[in-house]
Scaffold this active site. Structure first.
Site, PDB file in Angstrom:
ATOM      1  CB  THR A 191      -0.839  -0.115   1.910  1.00 13.31           C
ATOM      2  OG1 THR A 191      -1.731  -1.223   1.480  1.00 13.31           O
ATOM      3  CG2 THR A 191      -1.941   1.507   0.879  1.00 13.31           C
ATOM      4  CG  HIS A 292       0.838  -1.865   9.979  1.00  9.35           C
ATOM      5  ND1 HIS A 292       0.177  -0.595   9.981  1.00  9.35           N
ATOM      6  CD2 HIS A 292      -0.376  -3.029   8.897  1.00  9.35           C
ATOM      7  CE1 HIS A 292      -0.254  -0.863   8.832  1.00  9.35           C
ATOM      8  NE2 HIS A 292      -0.429  -1.716   7.911  1.00  9.35           N
ATOM      9  CE1 TYR A 296      -5.955  -2.487   9.050  1.00  8.37           C
ATOM     10  CE2 TYR A 296      -3.862  -1.966   9.645  1.00  8.37           C
ATOM     11  CZ  TYR A 296      -4.733  -2.466   8.569  1.00  8.37           C
ATOM     12  OH  TYR A 296      -4.202  -2.860   7.211  1.00  8.37           O
ATOM     13  CB  CYS A 299      -6.468   4.614   9.540  1.00  8.20           C
ATOM     14  SG  CYS A 299      -6.694   2.559   9.268  1.00  8.20           S
TER      15      CYS A 299
END
Length: 484
Positions: A191, A292, A296, A299
Protein backbone atom coordinates in the site's frame (compact mmCIF):
# COMPACT_ATOMS: atom_id res chain seq x y z
CA UNK A 1 14.69 21.49 5.96
CA UNK A 2 11.22 22.69 6.97
CA UNK A 3 8.14 20.51 6.68
CA UNK A 4 7.22 20.00 3.04
CA UNK A 5 4.02 21.48 1.71
CA UNK A 6 1.61 19.24 -0.15
CA UNK A 7 2.66 20.70 -3.49
CA UNK A 8 6.35 20.22 -2.68
CA UNK A 9 5.60 16.60 -1.84
CA UNK A 10 3.85 16.07 -5.18
CA UNK A 11 6.79 17.53 -7.08
CA UNK A 12 9.29 15.44 -5.10
CA UNK A 13 7.47 12.27 -6.19
CA UNK A 14 7.28 13.55 -9.75
CA UNK A 15 11.07 13.89 -9.76
CA UNK A 16 11.60 10.21 -8.96
CA UNK A 17 12.28 7.66 -11.70
CA UNK A 18 10.06 4.78 -10.57
CA UNK A 19 9.41 1.77 -12.77
CA UNK A 20 5.64 1.26 -12.64
CA UNK A 21 3.39 -1.06 -14.68
CA UNK A 22 -0.40 -1.19 -14.93
CA UNK A 23 -2.70 -3.02 -17.36
CA UNK A 24 0.31 -4.54 -19.15
CA UNK A 25 2.03 -1.24 -19.91
CA UNK A 26 4.63 0.93 -18.24
CA UNK A 27 3.18 4.08 -16.66
CA UNK A 28 5.46 6.88 -17.78
CA UNK A 29 3.99 9.58 -15.55
CA UNK A 30 2.39 7.97 -12.46
CA UNK A 31 1.80 11.32 -10.76
CA UNK A 32 -0.57 12.41 -13.52
CA UNK A 33 -2.32 9.11 -14.22
CA UNK A 34 -6.05 9.48 -13.42
CA UNK A 35 -6.24 6.05 -11.79
CA UNK A 36 -3.19 6.61 -9.60
CA UNK A 37 -3.47 10.31 -8.78
CA UNK A 38 -6.21 10.01 -6.10
CA UNK A 39 -3.91 7.82 -4.02
CA UNK A 40 -1.21 10.49 -4.24
CA UNK A 41 -3.73 13.09 -3.12
CA UNK A 42 -4.43 11.02 0.00
CA UNK A 43 -0.76 11.11 1.00
CA UNK A 44 -0.65 14.80 0.16
CA UNK A 45 -3.25 15.37 2.86
CA UNK A 46 -0.72 14.20 5.48
CA UNK A 47 1.47 17.11 4.36
CA UNK A 48 -1.31 19.68 3.94
CA UNK A 49 -2.75 19.15 7.42
CA UNK A 50 0.72 19.41 8.97
CA UNK A 51 0.84 23.01 7.69
CA UNK A 52 -2.36 24.05 9.48
CA UNK A 53 -2.11 25.55 13.01
CA UNK A 54 -5.28 23.80 14.22
CA UNK A 55 -3.76 20.38 13.55
CA UNK A 56 -0.18 21.12 14.56
CA UNK A 57 -0.21 19.11 17.80
CA UNK A 58 -1.67 16.03 16.10
CA UNK A 59 0.22 16.13 12.81
CA UNK A 60 3.64 17.27 14.01
CA UNK A 61 5.99 16.83 16.95
CA UNK A 62 9.49 17.95 17.99
CA UNK A 63 11.98 15.20 17.20
CA UNK A 64 14.22 14.27 20.15
CA UNK A 65 16.89 13.36 17.58
CA UNK A 66 17.00 16.47 15.38
CA UNK A 67 15.41 19.04 17.68
CA UNK A 68 13.24 20.13 14.76
CA UNK A 69 9.49 19.96 14.20
CA UNK A 70 8.72 16.89 12.08
CA UNK A 71 5.69 15.13 10.67
CA UNK A 72 4.36 12.61 13.19
CA UNK A 73 4.54 9.91 10.52
CA UNK A 74 8.36 9.99 10.85
CA UNK A 75 8.39 10.09 14.66
CA UNK A 76 9.69 7.56 17.19
CA UNK A 77 7.06 7.28 19.94
CA UNK A 78 8.34 8.70 23.22
CA UNK A 79 5.28 8.23 25.46
CA UNK A 80 1.77 6.88 25.70
CA UNK A 81 0.63 10.37 24.72
CA UNK A 82 2.48 9.92 21.42
CA UNK A 83 0.75 6.58 20.89
CA UNK A 84 -2.66 8.11 21.59
CA UNK A 85 -2.01 11.08 19.33
CA UNK A 86 -1.02 8.70 16.56
CA UNK A 87 -4.48 7.09 16.67
CA UNK A 88 -6.22 10.47 16.82
CA UNK A 89 -4.19 11.67 13.82
CA UNK A 90 -5.14 8.58 11.85
CA UNK A 91 -8.83 9.07 12.59
CA UNK A 92 -8.59 12.68 11.45
CA UNK A 93 -6.97 11.68 8.16
CA UNK A 94 -9.56 8.97 7.58
CA UNK A 95 -12.25 11.62 8.03
CA UNK A 96 -10.54 13.99 5.59
CA UNK A 97 -9.86 11.45 2.81
CA UNK A 98 -12.35 8.57 3.26
CA UNK A 99 -9.46 6.47 1.93
CA UNK A 100 -6.13 4.94 2.88
CA UNK A 101 -3.56 7.71 3.35
CA UNK A 102 -0.76 5.15 3.19
CA UNK A 103 1.90 6.46 5.58
CA UNK A 104 0.93 4.35 8.62
CA UNK A 105 2.91 1.31 7.54
CA UNK A 106 6.14 3.32 7.31
CA UNK A 107 5.58 4.88 10.74
CA UNK A 108 4.91 1.47 12.24
CA UNK A 109 8.00 0.01 10.56
CA UNK A 110 10.06 2.91 11.95
CA UNK A 111 9.15 2.10 15.52
CA UNK A 112 9.45 -1.68 15.17
CA UNK A 113 12.87 -1.49 13.51
CA UNK A 114 14.08 1.09 16.04
CA UNK A 115 13.62 -1.17 19.06
CA UNK A 116 14.52 -4.45 17.32
CA UNK A 117 17.85 -3.15 16.01
CA UNK A 118 18.72 -1.96 19.52
CA UNK A 119 18.25 -5.43 20.96
CA UNK A 120 20.01 -7.11 18.02
CA UNK A 121 23.05 -4.88 18.54
CA UNK A 122 22.98 -5.64 22.27
CA UNK A 123 23.36 -9.37 21.56
CA UNK A 124 25.68 -9.32 18.57
CA UNK A 125 27.58 -6.04 18.78
CA UNK A 126 26.32 -5.07 15.32
CA UNK A 127 25.73 -1.48 14.20
CA UNK A 128 22.17 -1.84 12.93
CA UNK A 129 20.68 0.59 15.43
CA UNK A 130 23.10 3.35 14.45
CA UNK A 131 22.41 2.58 10.79
CA UNK A 132 18.71 2.99 11.42
CA UNK A 133 19.05 6.18 13.44
CA UNK A 134 21.04 7.79 10.62
CA UNK A 135 18.36 6.75 8.14
CA UNK A 136 15.61 7.95 10.50
CA UNK A 137 17.14 11.42 10.96
CA UNK A 138 17.63 11.69 7.19
CA UNK A 139 13.93 10.94 6.67
CA UNK A 140 12.90 13.39 9.38
CA UNK A 141 15.08 16.19 8.04
CA UNK A 142 13.86 15.71 4.46
CA UNK A 143 10.22 15.08 5.51
CA UNK A 144 10.01 11.95 3.39
CA UNK A 145 7.28 9.36 2.99
CA UNK A 146 8.46 5.82 3.76
CA UNK A 147 6.72 2.59 2.83
CA UNK A 148 7.05 -0.52 4.99
CA UNK A 149 7.34 -3.79 3.06
CA UNK A 150 6.72 -6.96 5.05
CA UNK A 151 4.41 -9.34 3.15
CA UNK A 152 6.18 -11.89 0.94
CA UNK A 153 4.27 -13.90 -1.71
CA UNK A 154 4.95 -16.99 0.49
CA UNK A 155 4.25 -19.67 -2.14
CA UNK A 156 3.41 -22.93 -0.37
CA UNK A 157 2.30 -21.80 3.10
CA UNK A 158 3.08 -25.23 4.57
CA UNK A 159 6.80 -24.77 3.85
CA UNK A 160 9.45 -22.54 5.40
CA UNK A 161 11.24 -20.00 3.17
CA UNK A 162 14.25 -22.26 2.51
CA UNK A 163 11.93 -25.19 1.63
CA UNK A 164 10.11 -23.44 -1.22
CA UNK A 165 10.41 -24.89 -4.72
CA UNK A 166 11.26 -21.37 -5.86
CA UNK A 167 13.62 -19.77 -3.33
CA UNK A 168 12.59 -16.26 -4.40
CA UNK A 169 9.06 -16.56 -3.00
CA UNK A 170 10.46 -14.97 0.15
CA UNK A 171 12.79 -12.01 -0.30
CA UNK A 172 16.36 -13.06 0.43
CA UNK A 173 20.01 -12.13 0.32
CA UNK A 174 21.61 -13.68 -2.79
CA UNK A 175 25.04 -12.10 -2.40
CA UNK A 176 27.03 -10.64 0.48
CA UNK A 177 29.72 -8.19 -0.56
CA UNK A 178 32.23 -6.12 1.34
CA UNK A 179 30.21 -2.96 0.71
CA UNK A 180 26.72 -4.41 1.14
CA UNK A 181 24.26 -7.08 0.06
CA UNK A 182 22.26 -7.98 -3.04
CA UNK A 183 18.62 -9.03 -2.49
CA UNK A 184 16.07 -10.77 -4.68
CA UNK A 185 12.36 -11.45 -4.26
CA UNK A 186 9.10 -9.55 -4.02
CA UNK A 187 6.76 -7.90 -1.56
CA UNK A 188 3.01 -8.17 -2.15
CA UNK A 189 0.06 -5.88 -1.34
CA UNK A 190 2.31 -2.85 -0.91
CA UNK A 191 0.00 0.00 0.00
CA UNK A 192 1.34 3.38 -1.02
CA UNK A 193 4.80 2.37 -2.18
CA UNK A 194 4.06 4.16 -5.46
CA UNK A 195 3.76 7.39 -3.46
CA UNK A 196 6.80 6.86 -1.21
CA UNK A 197 10.36 8.14 -1.37
CA UNK A 198 11.89 5.21 0.53
CA UNK A 199 10.95 1.65 1.45
CA UNK A 200 11.87 -0.27 4.62
CA UNK A 201 11.94 -4.02 3.94
CA UNK A 202 11.30 -6.47 6.79
CA UNK A 203 10.97 -10.25 7.08
CA UNK A 204 7.42 -11.56 7.10
CA UNK A 205 7.54 -14.50 9.56
CA UNK A 206 9.61 -15.97 12.38
CA UNK A 207 12.57 -17.89 11.02
CA UNK A 208 15.01 -20.65 11.93
CA UNK A 209 18.75 -21.02 11.25
CA UNK A 210 18.15 -22.47 7.78
CA UNK A 211 16.32 -19.27 6.84
CA UNK A 212 19.05 -16.80 7.78
CA UNK A 213 19.34 -15.47 4.21
CA UNK A 214 15.67 -14.47 4.47
CA UNK A 215 16.14 -12.71 7.82
CA UNK A 216 16.95 -9.34 6.30
CA UNK A 217 15.81 -5.76 6.84
CA UNK A 218 17.00 -2.65 5.04
CA UNK A 219 15.95 0.63 3.44
CA UNK A 220 16.46 1.87 -0.12
CA UNK A 221 14.95 4.61 -2.30
CA UNK A 222 11.89 3.37 -4.18
CA UNK A 223 13.47 4.19 -7.55
CA UNK A 224 16.61 2.11 -6.86
CA UNK A 225 17.79 0.11 -9.85
CA UNK A 226 16.17 -3.33 -9.91
CA UNK A 227 12.92 -2.31 -8.19
CA UNK A 228 9.72 -2.28 -10.21
CA UNK A 229 6.01 -2.29 -9.36
CA UNK A 230 2.93 -3.93 -10.83
CA UNK A 231 -0.18 -2.03 -9.74
CA UNK A 232 -3.02 -4.08 -8.25
CA UNK A 233 -6.43 -4.05 -9.93
CA UNK A 234 -9.30 -2.53 -7.97
CA UNK A 235 -13.04 -2.70 -8.44
CA UNK A 236 -14.35 0.22 -10.52
CA UNK A 237 -10.82 1.57 -11.06
CA UNK A 238 -11.25 2.48 -14.72
CA UNK A 239 -14.17 4.77 -13.87
CA UNK A 240 -11.43 7.27 -12.99
CA UNK A 241 -10.49 7.41 -16.66
CA UNK A 242 -13.99 8.36 -17.74
CA UNK A 243 -13.67 12.01 -16.67
CA UNK A 244 -16.62 11.57 -14.35
CA UNK A 245 -16.96 12.81 -10.81
CA UNK A 246 -20.21 11.32 -9.58
CA UNK A 247 -19.63 7.74 -10.74
CA UNK A 248 -16.27 7.52 -8.94
CA UNK A 249 -17.90 8.30 -5.60
CA UNK A 250 -14.75 9.76 -4.05
CA UNK A 251 -13.15 11.55 -6.97
CA UNK A 252 -10.30 13.23 -5.10
CA UNK A 253 -8.85 10.55 -2.82
CA UNK A 254 -8.04 6.85 -2.92
CA UNK A 255 -5.46 4.16 -2.26
CA UNK A 256 -3.24 1.97 -4.37
CA UNK A 257 -1.44 -1.34 -3.88
CA UNK A 258 1.34 -3.00 -5.85
CA UNK A 259 3.37 -6.15 -6.22
CA UNK A 260 6.93 -4.88 -5.81
CA UNK A 261 9.77 -6.86 -7.34
CA UNK A 262 13.36 -6.64 -6.12
CA UNK A 263 15.42 -7.90 -9.04
CA UNK A 264 18.96 -8.23 -7.61
CA UNK A 265 18.86 -4.90 -5.76
CA UNK A 266 22.07 -3.69 -4.10
CA UNK A 267 21.81 -2.42 -0.51
CA UNK A 268 24.83 -0.58 0.99
CA UNK A 269 26.03 -1.59 4.46
CA UNK A 270 24.83 1.63 6.09
CA UNK A 271 21.24 0.88 5.03
CA UNK A 272 21.14 -2.65 6.51
CA UNK A 273 19.14 -3.22 9.73
CA UNK A 274 19.17 -7.05 9.92
CA UNK A 275 21.32 -9.49 7.99
CA UNK A 276 21.04 -13.13 9.00
CA UNK A 277 20.24 -12.78 12.72
CA UNK A 278 17.25 -15.06 12.26
CA UNK A 279 16.08 -15.14 15.87
CA UNK A 280 15.21 -11.42 15.66
CA UNK A 281 12.98 -11.82 12.61
CA UNK A 282 10.06 -12.90 14.78
CA UNK A 283 10.55 -9.97 17.16
CA UNK A 284 10.49 -7.51 14.28
CA UNK A 285 7.37 -9.09 12.77
CA UNK A 286 5.55 -9.17 16.11
CA UNK A 287 6.34 -5.56 16.97
CA UNK A 288 5.49 -4.21 13.55
CA UNK A 289 2.23 -6.18 13.52
CA UNK A 290 1.35 -4.81 16.95
CA UNK A 291 1.88 -1.20 15.93
CA UNK A 292 0.02 -1.70 12.68
CA UNK A 293 -2.94 -3.38 14.38
CA UNK A 294 -3.13 -0.36 16.67
CA UNK A 295 -3.25 1.85 13.56
CA UNK A 296 -6.51 0.28 12.42
CA UNK A 297 -8.21 1.67 15.53
CA UNK A 298 -7.67 5.11 14.00
CA UNK A 299 -7.69 5.04 10.21
CA UNK A 300 -10.62 2.67 9.75
CA UNK A 301 -12.62 4.60 12.33
CA UNK A 302 -12.11 7.85 10.42
CA UNK A 303 -13.33 6.26 7.19
CA UNK A 304 -16.18 4.73 9.20
CA UNK A 305 -17.18 8.22 10.32
CA UNK A 306 -17.57 9.23 6.67
CA UNK A 307 -19.55 6.09 5.83
CA UNK A 308 -21.90 6.62 8.79
CA UNK A 309 -22.38 10.23 7.70
CA UNK A 310 -23.07 9.13 4.14
CA UNK A 311 -25.65 6.58 5.33
CA UNK A 312 -27.36 9.18 7.50
CA UNK A 313 -27.45 11.59 4.55
CA UNK A 314 -28.86 8.90 2.25
CA UNK A 315 -31.60 8.22 4.81
CA UNK A 316 -32.46 11.91 4.85
CA UNK A 317 -32.48 12.11 1.04
CA UNK A 318 -34.71 9.01 0.89
CA UNK A 319 -37.10 10.53 3.44
CA UNK A 320 -36.64 7.83 6.07
CA UNK A 321 -34.35 9.55 8.58
CA UNK A 322 -37.09 9.58 11.25
CA UNK A 323 -37.90 5.87 10.95
CA UNK A 324 -37.02 4.07 14.19
CA UNK A 325 -35.42 1.16 12.32
CA UNK A 326 -33.11 3.51 10.43
CA UNK A 327 -32.20 5.39 13.60
CA UNK A 328 -31.35 2.09 15.27
CA UNK A 329 -29.09 1.06 12.39
CA UNK A 330 -27.18 4.35 12.62
CA UNK A 331 -26.82 3.89 16.37
CA UNK A 332 -25.40 0.41 15.83
CA UNK A 333 -22.95 1.69 13.21
CA UNK A 334 -21.77 4.38 15.61
CA UNK A 335 -21.47 1.91 18.47
CA UNK A 336 -19.31 -0.44 16.42
CA UNK A 337 -17.13 2.37 15.09
CA UNK A 338 -16.51 3.87 18.52
CA UNK A 339 -15.69 0.43 19.91
CA UNK A 340 -12.87 0.17 17.37
CA UNK A 341 -11.61 3.60 18.41
CA UNK A 342 -11.79 2.65 22.09
CA UNK A 343 -9.56 -0.35 21.40
CA UNK A 344 -7.04 1.82 19.55
CA UNK A 345 -6.91 4.30 22.42
CA UNK A 346 -6.77 1.56 25.07
CA UNK A 347 -3.79 -0.29 23.60
CA UNK A 348 -2.03 3.08 23.31
CA UNK A 349 -2.77 4.20 26.87
CA UNK A 350 -1.46 0.86 28.19
CA UNK A 351 1.81 1.19 26.26
CA UNK A 352 5.23 0.64 27.84
CA UNK A 353 8.81 1.64 26.95
CA UNK A 354 11.06 -0.87 25.17
CA UNK A 355 14.74 -1.35 26.02
CA UNK A 356 15.59 1.18 23.34
CA UNK A 357 13.39 3.83 24.97
CA UNK A 358 10.61 4.13 22.41
CA UNK A 359 7.09 3.14 23.40
CA UNK A 360 5.34 -0.08 22.42
CA UNK A 361 1.58 -0.49 22.55
CA UNK A 362 -0.03 -3.20 24.69
CA UNK A 363 0.22 -6.15 22.30
CA UNK A 364 -2.82 -8.01 23.62
CA UNK A 365 -5.12 -5.01 23.27
CA UNK A 366 -3.66 -4.11 19.85
CA UNK A 367 -4.51 -7.59 18.60
CA UNK A 368 -8.00 -7.36 20.12
CA UNK A 369 -8.37 -4.05 18.28
CA UNK A 370 -7.48 -5.59 14.93
CA UNK A 371 -9.61 -8.69 15.58
CA UNK A 372 -12.59 -6.38 15.97
CA UNK A 373 -11.58 -4.54 12.80
CA UNK A 374 -11.87 -7.82 10.88
CA UNK A 375 -15.57 -7.86 11.80
CA UNK A 376 -17.12 -4.50 12.58
CA UNK A 377 -16.43 -2.62 9.30
CA UNK A 378 -18.22 -5.44 7.48
CA UNK A 379 -21.32 -4.89 9.60
CA UNK A 380 -21.03 -1.10 9.29
CA UNK A 381 -20.84 -1.51 5.50
CA UNK A 382 -23.80 -3.91 5.47
CA UNK A 383 -25.94 -1.48 7.44
CA UNK A 384 -24.91 1.40 5.18
CA UNK A 385 -25.96 -0.63 2.13
CA UNK A 386 -29.23 -1.50 3.87
CA UNK A 387 -30.02 2.16 4.51
CA UNK A 388 -28.90 3.31 1.04
CA UNK A 389 -31.16 0.95 -0.87
CA UNK A 390 -30.68 -0.84 -4.16
CA UNK A 391 -30.25 2.33 -6.23
CA UNK A 392 -26.68 2.45 -4.91
CA UNK A 393 -25.77 -0.30 -7.40
CA UNK A 394 -28.40 0.19 -10.15
CA UNK A 395 -28.19 3.93 -10.78
CA UNK A 396 -27.46 5.14 -14.32
CA UNK A 397 -24.13 6.76 -15.11
CA UNK A 398 -23.26 10.44 -14.86
CA UNK A 399 -23.14 10.50 -18.67
CA UNK A 400 -26.79 9.48 -18.69
CA UNK A 401 -27.60 12.16 -16.13
CA UNK A 402 -25.94 14.80 -18.32
CA UNK A 403 -27.60 13.57 -21.53
CA UNK A 404 -30.12 15.95 -23.10
CA UNK A 405 -32.79 13.27 -23.47
CA UNK A 406 -32.06 10.94 -20.57
CA UNK A 407 -31.16 13.53 -17.94
CA UNK A 408 -34.68 14.87 -17.39
CA UNK A 409 -36.03 11.32 -17.16
CA UNK A 410 -33.47 10.41 -14.49
CA UNK A 411 -34.18 13.65 -12.65
CA UNK A 412 -37.90 12.79 -12.63
CA UNK A 413 -37.88 9.12 -11.70
CA UNK A 414 -34.88 8.89 -9.37
CA UNK A 415 -35.94 11.78 -7.20
CA UNK A 416 -36.05 11.24 -3.45
CA UNK A 417 -37.41 13.95 -1.16
CA UNK A 418 -38.49 16.96 -3.17
CA UNK A 419 -36.09 19.40 -1.47
CA UNK A 420 -33.01 17.44 -2.59
CA UNK A 421 -31.78 17.32 -6.16
CA UNK A 422 -31.54 13.94 -7.87
CA UNK A 423 -27.88 14.69 -8.56
CA UNK A 424 -27.10 15.08 -4.86
CA UNK A 425 -28.97 11.88 -4.08
CA UNK A 426 -26.87 10.03 -6.66
CA UNK A 427 -23.66 11.60 -5.35
CA UNK A 428 -24.17 10.28 -1.82
CA UNK A 429 -25.19 6.84 -3.07
CA UNK A 430 -22.07 6.63 -5.24
CA UNK A 431 -19.94 7.55 -2.23
CA UNK A 432 -21.47 4.68 -0.27
CA UNK A 433 -20.85 2.38 -3.24
CA UNK A 434 -17.22 3.52 -3.36
CA UNK A 435 -16.69 2.88 0.35
CA UNK A 436 -18.37 -0.52 0.46
CA UNK A 437 -17.83 -2.01 -3.00
CA UNK A 438 -15.54 0.19 -5.09
CA UNK A 439 -11.91 1.30 -4.95
CA UNK A 440 -12.16 2.60 -1.37
CA UNK A 441 -13.40 -0.82 -0.21
CA UNK A 442 -9.83 -2.03 -0.78
CA UNK A 443 -8.71 0.37 1.93
CA UNK A 444 -11.74 -0.11 4.17
CA UNK A 445 -13.70 -3.34 4.03
CA UNK A 446 -11.25 -5.86 2.52
CA UNK A 447 -8.18 -4.33 4.11
CA UNK A 448 -9.97 -4.54 7.45
CA UNK A 449 -9.86 -8.31 7.02
CA UNK A 450 -6.35 -8.89 5.71
CA UNK A 451 -4.32 -5.77 6.46
CA UNK A 452 -1.79 -6.15 9.31
CA UNK A 453 -2.45 -9.89 9.25
CA UNK A 454 -5.56 -11.97 8.72
CA UNK A 455 -7.88 -12.81 11.65
CA UNK A 456 -6.08 -16.01 12.65
CA UNK A 457 -2.82 -14.10 13.07
CA UNK A 458 -4.46 -11.94 15.73
CA UNK A 459 -6.00 -14.95 17.44
CA UNK A 460 -2.58 -16.57 17.72
CA UNK A 461 -1.22 -13.42 19.36
CA UNK A 462 -4.25 -13.14 21.65
CA UNK A 463 -3.59 -16.71 22.77
CA UNK A 464 0.07 -15.88 23.49
CA UNK A 465 -0.68 -12.64 25.30
CA UNK A 466 -3.88 -13.67 27.07
CA UNK A 467 -2.10 -15.12 30.14
CA UNK A 468 -4.59 -17.89 30.94
CA UNK A 469 -2.36 -19.13 33.76
CA UNK A 470 -2.87 -15.85 35.59
CA UNK A 471 -6.63 -15.95 35.01
CA UNK A 472 -6.84 -19.54 36.29
CA UNK A 473 -4.88 -18.52 39.39
CA UNK A 474 -7.40 -15.73 40.05
CA UNK A 475 -10.32 -18.15 39.78
CA UNK A 476 -8.67 -20.73 42.03
CA UNK A 477 -7.94 -18.08 44.65
CA UNK A 478 -11.58 -16.96 44.71
CA UNK A 479 -12.75 -20.60 44.87
CA UNK A 480 -10.20 -21.37 47.66
CA UNK A 481 -8.71 -24.22 45.63
CA UNK A 482 -5.51 -25.69 47.03
CA UNK A 483 -3.49 -27.99 44.81
CA UNK A 484 -0.67 -30.32 45.76
Amino acid sequence: MALMTGEEYIESIRAMQMEVYMFGKRVEHPVDDPILRPSLNSVRMTYDLAQLPEYRDLMTVISPYTGQRINRFTHIHQSTEDLINKVKMQRLLGQKTAACFQRCVGMDAFNAVFSTTYETDKKYGTSYHENFKKFMTYVQEKDLTVDGAMTDPKGDRSKAPHEQADPDLYLRVVERREDGIVVRGAKAHQTGILNSHEVIVMPTISMGPEDKDYAVSFAVPVDTKGIFMIIGRQSCDTRKREHTEIDVGNSEFGGVEALVVFDDVFVPNERIFLNGEHEFAGMLVERFAGYHRQSYGGCKVGVGDVLIGAAATAAEYNGVEKASAVKDKLIEMTHLNETLYACGIACSAEGRPTESGNYMIDLLLANVCKQNVTRYPYEIARLAEDIAGGLMVTAPSEADLRDEKLGPVIEKYLKGVNAVSTENRLRILRLIENLTLGTAAVGYRTESMHGAGSPQAQRIMIARQGNLAHKKALAKAIAHIKED
